[in-house]
Design a protein around this motif. Structure first.
Motif, PDB file in Angstrom:
ATOM      1  N   UNK A 168       0.890  -1.221  -0.052  1.00  0.00           N
ATOM      2  CA  UNK A 168       0.176  -0.005   0.210  1.00  0.00           C
ATOM      3  C   UNK A 168       0.801   1.374  -0.070  1.00  0.00           C
ATOM      4  N   UNK A 169       0.253   2.385  -0.676  1.00  0.00           N
ATOM      5  CA  UNK A 169       1.102   3.688  -0.825  1.00  0.00           C
ATOM      6  C   UNK A 169       0.142   4.583  -0.717  1.00  0.00           C
ATOM      7  N   UNK A 170       0.443   5.608   0.135  1.00  0.00           N
ATOM      8  CA  UNK A 170      -0.497   6.612   0.230  1.00  0.00           C
ATOM      9  C   UNK A 170      -0.088   7.763  -0.999  1.00  0.00           C
ATOM     10  N   UNK A 171      -1.206   8.207  -1.669  1.00  0.00           N
ATOM     11  CA  UNK A 171      -1.007   9.257  -2.598  1.00  0.00           C
ATOM     12  C   UNK A 171      -2.163  10.189  -2.604  1.00  0.00           C
ATOM     13  N   UNK A 172      -1.962  11.207  -3.493  1.00  0.00           N
ATOM     14  CA  UNK A 172      -2.995  12.158  -3.668  1.00  0.00           C
ATOM     15  C   UNK A 172      -3.485  12.373  -5.287  1.00  0.00           C
ATOM     16  N   UNK A 173      -4.628  11.665  -5.724  1.00  0.00           N
ATOM     17  CA  UNK A 173      -4.865  11.761  -7.139  1.00  0.00           C
ATOM     18  C   UNK A 173      -4.592  12.994  -7.810  1.00  0.00           C
ATOM     19  N   UNK A 174      -4.813  14.119  -7.218  1.00  0.00           N
ATOM     20  CA  UNK A 174      -4.619  15.658  -7.838  1.00  0.00           C
ATOM     21  C   UNK A 174      -3.206  15.913  -7.781  1.00  0.00           C
ATOM     22  N   UNK A 175      -2.277  15.245  -7.072  1.00  0.00           N
ATOM     23  CA  UNK A 175      -0.806  15.735  -7.220  1.00  0.00           C
ATOM     24  C   UNK A 175       0.010  14.622  -8.027  1.00  0.00           C
ATOM     25  N   UNK A 176       0.543  15.599  -9.041  1.00  0.00           N
ATOM     26  CA  UNK A 176       1.187  14.719 -10.044  1.00  0.00           C
ATOM     27  C   UNK A 176       2.464  14.039  -9.600  1.00  0.00           C
ATOM     28  N   UNK A 177       3.195  14.839  -8.811  1.00  0.00           N
ATOM     29  CA  UNK A 177       4.265  14.234  -8.197  1.00  0.00           C
ATOM     30  C   UNK A 177       4.014  12.808  -7.452  1.00  0.00           C
ATOM     31  N   UNK A 178       2.885  12.903  -6.623  1.00  0.00           N
ATOM     32  CA  UNK A 178       2.474  11.823  -6.040  1.00  0.00           C
ATOM     33  C   UNK A 178       2.131  10.692  -6.746  1.00  0.00           C
ATOM     34  N   UNK A 179       1.723  10.889  -7.978  1.00  0.00           N
ATOM     35  CA  UNK A 179       1.047   9.936  -9.039  1.00  0.00           C
ATOM     36  C   UNK A 179       2.631   9.049  -9.530  1.00  0.00           C
ATOM     37  N   UNK A 180       3.535  10.048  -9.661  1.00  0.00           N
ATOM     38  CA  UNK A 180       4.889   9.723 -10.358  1.00  0.00           C
ATOM     39  C   UNK A 180       5.431   8.565  -9.184  1.00  0.00           C
ATOM     40  N   UNK A 181       5.369   8.842  -8.123  1.00  0.00           N
ATOM     41  CA  UNK A 181       6.135   8.307  -6.741  1.00  0.00           C
ATOM     42  C   UNK A 181       5.504   6.718  -6.862  1.00  0.00           C
ATOM     43  N   UNK A 182       4.211   6.647  -6.970  1.00  0.00           N
ATOM     44  CA  UNK A 182       3.592   5.264  -6.774  1.00  0.00           C
ATOM     45  C   UNK A 182       3.800   4.488  -8.256  1.00  0.00           C
ATOM     46  N   UNK A 183       4.084   5.144  -9.091  1.00  0.00           N
ATOM     47  CA  UNK A 183       4.185   4.626 -10.421  1.00  0.00           C
ATOM     48  C   UNK A 183       5.907   4.417 -10.873  1.00  0.00           C
ATOM     49  N   UNK A 184       6.438   4.950  -9.969  1.00  0.00           N
ATOM     50  CA  UNK A 184       8.110   4.901 -10.482  1.00  0.00           C
ATOM     51  C   UNK A 184       8.645   3.559 -10.462  1.00  0.00           C
TER      52      UNK A 184
END
Length: 435
Positions: free
Chosen positions: A153-169
């Motif tokens: 599990x990884x915390x993320x914000x769907x409105x934050x592009x950097x957060x999306x990049x982190x969970x997709x890295x």
């Protein structure tokens, strides 16, 4: 385990050996061991040679040179892998303790379809990254579906592009299950079903190492649909294909399963009020599908040789139902006499309209609509069937389950007298009972 004299530890290798001994003797936690192993990989020994060379990593994970040599400018310049790249899943035993070669980021994994997809990915040895935005309890049930450390599990914000990049890295597969059939104060139909999918596709394109992107839409998605959700899903499909022409789109019909959003609300309404409203008379046609079959179709598309890339699949059940037909199966399973009230569309829309009108005008969240959902009522005005020339389960070498039987057995929880008894009013009385 080693003398207090620091001079006796003359090399980083001795220090590493000491720490390994501590780990073995004391059985320290898995997290400490992983942190230690990462440090060993990052910190060179002696003449600067890393413990794991780039060639060994290439042979183990099958990644290209520029993913290991740190050429970020090359990494973010490519798109999806082309067709014919070969199977993603590595050959082997295929169990949960094997290595399939798939590292999948599953957006929307905490939803209805997500738990079944994560289970099928994890049981074949895939690592599944689960982005979530709510409480840490939301993805907790998913961690048990795979081997230790395979469901992350990884915390993320769907409105934050950097957060999306982190969970997709670290992923090589991205699956988007994000969707909602009603609006809230914070998220509109267009943002959830369209704009988020478009953002994920653009980030995956910049990533450069994503081999497969699967967008889960819905059957009936069309720019001319009377449903706002279906129009938003159609716009999302177009946006995903514009960003990633080699993506795969899945269009499941209404899904049936233990946590579904059709039979469960119906059964709860019947147990509370004693009847079921049939919106529009219950005469429109649709093809409900078992949720496990939809998850199996997504996994089958990942395991093929690339033949599913750039295509759209319509996933409908083997039988065509009307709401009245499906309600008959529900009544039979919960052992209640079928009682219906037919609601014309204008009356049903008038009952569901105030919620949609007030959703953005009050300072507090409104209850989620169950049966009287205005957007779903609009969708019921047309039939939702698989197209004649569409790609289906058969093109993925799958045969979907029939709904009557095991897929709806979860409804026994609504029987009054318990799972084995049911309601006494629904039992058929023999003709010679009073003789």
């Amino acid at each position: 385990l080693y003398p207090r004299d620091s001079k006796s530890i003359s090399s980083p290798f001795c220090l590493s050996l000491s720490i390994i001994c501590v780990c073995c003797c004391c059985s320290v936690s898995l997290g400490v061991c992983r942190q230690f192993s990462r440090r060993l990989v990052q910190r060179p020994l002696g003449g600067g040679a890393s413990i794991y060379s780039s060639s060994s990593l290439r042979s183990l994970y099958g990644v290209s040179d520029h993913h290991l040599d740190g050429a970020d400018n090359r990494r973010h310049s490519s798109s999806l892998a082309t067709k014919g790249v070969g199977h993603l899943a590595r050959k082997g035993t295929g169990g949960r303790s094997s290595v399939s070669g798939i590292v999948a980021t599953v957006f929307g994994a905490t939803g209805f379809l997500g738990r079944y997809l994560v289970q099928q990915l994890a049981k074949m040895g895939s690592q599944v990254l689960v982005p979530f935005r709510g409480s840490e309890d939301n993805p907790r049930h998913l961690k048990l579906m795979g081997d230790l450390g395979q469901v992350v599990p990884m915390k993320f914000d769907p409105r934050d592009e950097d957060s999306i990049k982190a969970v997709m890295a670290k992923a090589n597969v991205v699956i988007n299950l994000i969707g909602r059939e009603y609006e809230t104060r914070n998220f509109s139909f267009e943002e959830v079903n369209h704009h988020m999918a478009e953002k994920l596709a653009l980030v995956a394109k910049e990533h450069g190492g994503i081999m497969r992107f699967i967008q889960v839409s819905c059957l009936g998605a069309s720019v001319s649909s009377p449903s706002r959700m279906q129009r938003a899903k159609a716009a999302a499909e177009e946006a995903v294909f514009n960003a990633l022409p080699e993506a795969t789109v899945m269009r499941p019909a209404t899904m049936i399963g233990t946590e579904d959003r059709i039979l469960n609300p119906w059964a709860m309404f019947v147990k509370k009020y004693g009847f079921l409203p049939l919106i529009g008379g219950g005469t429109n046609k649709f093809q409900p599908v078992y949720v496990v079959d939809v998850a199996a179709a997504i996994v089958a598309a990942l395991k093929d040789d690339g033949s599913s890339m750039g295509k759209t699949y319509e996933l409908g059940g083997p039988d065509v139902f009307t709401p009245h037909d499906l309600a008959e199966i529900m009544f039979d399973m919960i052992r209640e006499w079928p009682r219906y009230v037919k609601l014309p569309f204008p009356i049903a829309k008038a009952m569901a309209g105030p919620r949609d009108f007030m959703v953005n005008k009050v300072p507090f969240p409104l209850p989620s609509p169950q049966i009287f959902n205005l957007d779903q009522i609009n969708a019921l005005t047309t039939d939702t069937l698989v197209s004649d020339k569409a790609l289906t389960f058969q093109d993925l070498d799958l045969v979907p389950h029939k709904l009557k039987g095991y897929p709806v057995e979860f409804l026994i929880q609504y029987r009054k007298g318990g799972p084995n008894f049911g309601s006494t009013v629904s039992e058929k009385i023999p003709t010679d009972f009073y003789n």
